[in-house]
Design a protein around this motif. Structure first.
Motif, PDB file in Angstrom:
ATOM      1  N   ILE A  25       0.876  -1.313  -0.121  1.00 27.23           N
ATOM      2  CA  ILE A  25       0.022  -0.042   0.087  1.00 27.23           C
ATOM      3  C   ILE A  25       0.831   1.232  -0.036  1.00 27.23           C
ATOM      4  CG2 ILE A  25      -1.651   1.388   1.287  1.00 27.23           C
ATOM      5  CD1 ILE A  25      -3.130  -1.388   2.191  1.00 27.23           C
ATOM      6  N   LYS A  26       1.939   1.092   0.801  1.00 28.46           N
ATOM      7  CA  LYS A  26       2.775   2.326   0.982  1.00 28.46           C
ATOM      8  C   LYS A  26       3.451   2.503  -0.654  1.00 28.46           C
ATOM      9  CE  LYS A  26       7.494   3.883   2.493  1.00 28.46           C
ATOM     10  NZ  LYS A  26       8.579   3.169   3.362  1.00 28.46           N
ATOM     11  N   ARG A  27       3.893   1.513  -1.393  1.00 25.66           N
ATOM     12  CA  ARG A  27       4.584   1.580  -2.630  1.00 25.66           C
ATOM     13  C   ARG A  27       3.491   2.459  -3.602  1.00 25.66           C
ATOM     14  NH1 ARG A  27      10.024   1.393  -3.055  1.00 25.66           N
ATOM     15  NH2 ARG A  27      10.881  -0.226  -1.432  1.00 25.66           N
ATOM     16  N   LEU A  28       2.034   1.750  -3.392  1.00 25.94           N
ATOM     17  CA  LEU A  28       0.942   2.176  -4.237  1.00 25.94           C
ATOM     18  C   LEU A  28       0.796   3.602  -4.038  1.00 25.94           C
ATOM     19  CD1 LEU A  28      -1.020   1.536  -6.097  1.00 25.94           C
ATOM     20  CD2 LEU A  28      -2.648   0.848  -4.445  1.00 25.94           C
ATOM     21  N   ASN A  29       0.835   4.101  -2.842  1.00 32.00           N
ATOM     22  CA  ASN A  29       0.816   5.542  -2.448  1.00 32.00           C
ATOM     23  C   ASN A  29       1.602   6.554  -3.101  1.00 32.00           C
ATOM     24  OD1 ASN A  29      -2.024   5.115  -1.112  1.00 32.00           O
ATOM     25  ND2 ASN A  29      -0.817   5.124   0.970  1.00 32.00           N
ATOM     26  N   GLU A  30       2.830   5.896  -3.041  1.00 33.54           N
ATOM     27  CA  GLU A  30       4.218   6.711  -3.825  1.00 33.54           C
ATOM     28  C   GLU A  30       3.734   6.801  -5.277  1.00 33.54           C
ATOM     29  OE1 GLU A  30       7.495   4.119  -2.758  1.00 33.54           O
ATOM     30  OE2 GLU A  30       7.599   5.182  -0.590  1.00 33.54           O
ATOM     31  N   THR A  31       3.393   5.746  -5.637  1.00 32.80           N
ATOM     32  CA  THR A  31       3.086   5.721  -7.242  1.00 32.80           C
ATOM     33  C   THR A  31       1.927   6.797  -7.409  1.00 32.80           C
ATOM     34  OG1 THR A  31       3.708   3.154  -7.487  1.00 32.80           O
ATOM     35  CG2 THR A  31       2.313   4.298  -9.041  1.00 32.80           C
ATOM     36  N   ARG A  32       0.934   6.870  -6.570  1.00 29.66           N
ATOM     37  CA  ARG A  32      -0.219   7.739  -6.876  1.00 29.66           C
ATOM     38  C   ARG A  32       0.279   9.104  -6.669  1.00 29.66           C
ATOM     39  NH1 ARG A  32      -3.829   6.554  -2.614  1.00 29.66           N
ATOM     40  NH2 ARG A  32      -4.536   4.776  -3.800  1.00 29.66           N
ATOM     41  N   LYS A  75       7.907   0.813 -10.617  1.00 28.61           N
ATOM     42  CA  LYS A  75       8.696  -0.264 -10.819  1.00 28.61           C
ATOM     43  C   LYS A  75       8.907  -0.845  -9.359  1.00 28.61           C
ATOM     44  CE  LYS A  75      11.512   1.065 -14.832  1.00 28.61           C
ATOM     45  NZ  LYS A  75      12.815   1.427 -15.232  1.00 28.61           N
ATOM     46  N   GLY A  76       9.166  -0.057  -8.239  1.00 26.18           N
ATOM     47  CA  GLY A  76       9.386  -0.419  -6.872  1.00 26.18           C
ATOM     48  C   GLY A  76       7.904  -0.991  -6.314  1.00 26.18           C
ATOM     49  N   ALA A  77       6.988  -0.218  -6.817  1.00 31.15           N
ATOM     50  CA  ALA A  77       5.571  -1.012  -6.426  1.00 31.15           C
ATOM     51  C   ALA A  77       5.248  -2.283  -7.160  1.00 31.15           C
ATOM     52  CB  ALA A  77       4.367   0.204  -6.802  1.00 31.15           C
ATOM     53  N   GLU A  78       5.730  -2.307  -8.317  1.00 29.95           N
ATOM     54  CA  GLU A  78       5.367  -3.633  -9.190  1.00 29.95           C
ATOM     55  C   GLU A  78       6.251  -4.662  -8.434  1.00 29.95           C
ATOM     56  OE1 GLU A  78       3.297  -5.938 -11.600  1.00 29.95           O
ATOM     57  OE2 GLU A  78       2.966  -3.588 -11.516  1.00 29.95           O
ATOM     58  N   SER A  79       7.542  -4.411  -7.901  1.00 34.68           N
ATOM     59  CA  SER A  79       8.247  -5.461  -7.160  1.00 34.68           C
ATOM     60  C   SER A  79       7.586  -6.031  -5.800  1.00 34.68           C
ATOM     61  CB  SER A  79       9.611  -5.042  -6.999  1.00 34.68           C
ATOM     62  OG  SER A  79      10.273  -5.628  -6.318  1.00 34.68           O
ATOM     63  N   ALA A  80       7.099  -4.929  -5.153  1.00 35.18           N
ATOM     64  CA  ALA A  80       6.261  -5.205  -4.060  1.00 35.18           C
ATOM     65  C   ALA A  80       4.881  -5.824  -4.178  1.00 35.18           C
ATOM     66  CB  ALA A  80       5.927  -3.762  -3.162  1.00 35.18           C
ATOM     67  N   TRP A  81       4.396  -5.700  -5.269  1.00 36.29           N
ATOM     68  CA  TRP A  81       3.123  -6.254  -5.765  1.00 36.29           C
ATOM     69  C   TRP A  81       3.392  -7.849  -6.004  1.00 36.29           C
ATOM     70  CZ3 TRP A  81      -1.124  -3.528  -4.789  1.00 36.29           C
ATOM     71  CH2 TRP A  81      -2.175  -4.145  -5.073  1.00 36.29           C
ATOM     72  N   LYS A  82       4.385  -8.152  -6.821  1.00 36.40           N
ATOM     73  CA  LYS A  82       4.749  -9.317  -7.130  1.00 36.40           C
ATOM     74  C   LYS A  82       5.210 -10.354  -5.771  1.00 36.40           C
ATOM     75  CE  LYS A  82       6.129  -8.566 -11.827  1.00 36.40           C
ATOM     76  NZ  LYS A  82       7.110  -8.505 -12.881  1.00 36.40           N
ATOM     77  N   ALA A  83       5.860  -9.520  -4.852  1.00 36.25           N
ATOM     78  CA  ALA A  83       5.883 -10.280  -3.712  1.00 36.25           C
ATOM     79  C   ALA A  83       4.954 -10.613  -2.765  1.00 36.25           C
ATOM     80  CB  ALA A  83       7.236  -9.388  -3.001  1.00 36.25           C
ATOM     81  N   MET A  84       4.106  -9.702  -2.848  1.00 31.48           N
ATOM     82  CA  MET A  84       2.713  -9.817  -2.034  1.00 31.48           C
ATOM     83  C   MET A  84       1.926 -10.862  -2.729  1.00 31.48           C
ATOM     84  SD  MET A  84       0.715  -9.069   0.302  1.00 31.48           S
ATOM     85  CE  MET A  84      -0.804  -9.106   0.936  1.00 31.48           C
ATOM     86  N   GLN A  85       1.835 -10.846  -4.020  1.00 30.26           N
ATOM     87  CA  GLN A  85       0.971 -11.944  -4.814  1.00 30.26           C
ATOM     88  C   GLN A  85       1.688 -13.345  -4.476  1.00 30.26           C
ATOM     89  OE1 GLN A  85      -1.764 -11.339  -6.842  1.00 30.26           O
ATOM     90  NE2 GLN A  85      -1.920 -13.501  -7.010  1.00 30.26           N
ATOM     91  N   SER A  86       2.788 -13.478  -4.758  1.00 31.66           N
ATOM     92  CA  SER A  86       3.614 -14.828  -4.267  1.00 31.66           C
ATOM     93  C   SER A  86       3.547 -15.245  -3.056  1.00 31.66           C
ATOM     94  CB  SER A  86       5.234 -14.764  -4.682  1.00 31.66           C
ATOM     95  OG  SER A  86       5.557 -15.790  -4.340  1.00 31.66           O
ATOM     96  N   SER A  87       3.694 -14.430  -2.032  1.00 35.07           N
ATOM     97  CA  SER A  87       3.381 -14.859  -0.396  1.00 35.07           C
ATOM     98  C   SER A  87       1.957 -15.173  -0.319  1.00 35.07           C
ATOM     99  CB  SER A  87       3.901 -13.522   0.397  1.00 35.07           C
ATOM    100  OG  SER A  87       5.142 -13.381   0.270  1.00 35.07           O
ATOM    101  N   PHE A  88       0.881 -14.274  -0.963  1.00 32.84           N
ATOM    102  CA  PHE A  88      -0.431 -14.659  -0.420  1.00 32.84           C
ATOM    103  C   PHE A  88      -0.812 -16.085  -1.162  1.00 32.84           C
ATOM    104  CE2 PHE A  88      -4.849 -14.125  -0.987  1.00 32.84           C
ATOM    105  CZ  PHE A  88      -5.349 -13.547   0.164  1.00 32.84           C
TER     106      PHE A  88
END
Length: 99
Positions: A55-62, A74-87
């Motif tokens: 969410i922090k990365r998404l807010n930075e993107t916004r 790019k940082g948000a996408e990296s965090a996103w992929k890590a979250m997706q994988s973990s979830f």
């Protein structure tokens, strides 16, 4: 190329889905036996922490300027992929052990 607004909306929709699943999971975990319950609660806490970072990365993107948003995304996408994988891993493990 996807616009910043489309990107943010897509990510917000995915976060809403994850939050709903986490809510369902928390209800199921409350029914689990003590040892399993502690294990799943720890996984949920880890996912919530990772979600908050996403969410922090998404807010930075916004909030990034139009010129900088691609770099920030790019940082948000990296965090996103890590979250997706973990979830997906945690969700799969939970349902496999639940069966």
């Amino acid at each position: 190329m996807i616009s910043r607004e489309e990107y943010v909306e897509r990510m917000k929709k995915q976060l809403d889905e994850w939050n709903a699943k986490l809510g369902e999971w928390e209800v199921e975990v409350q029914k689990a036996q003590s040892g399993a319950k502690m294990h799943y609660e720890a996984q949920i806490k880890a996912l919530e922490k990772q979600r908050d970072e996403t969410i922090k990365r998404l807010n930075e993107t916004r909030e990034a300027s139009q010129a900088a948003w691609m770099e920030v995304s790019k940082g948000a996408e990296s965090a996103w992929k890590a979250m997706q994988s973990s979830f997906e891993k945690a969700w799969s493990e939970f349902h496999r052990k639940k069966s």
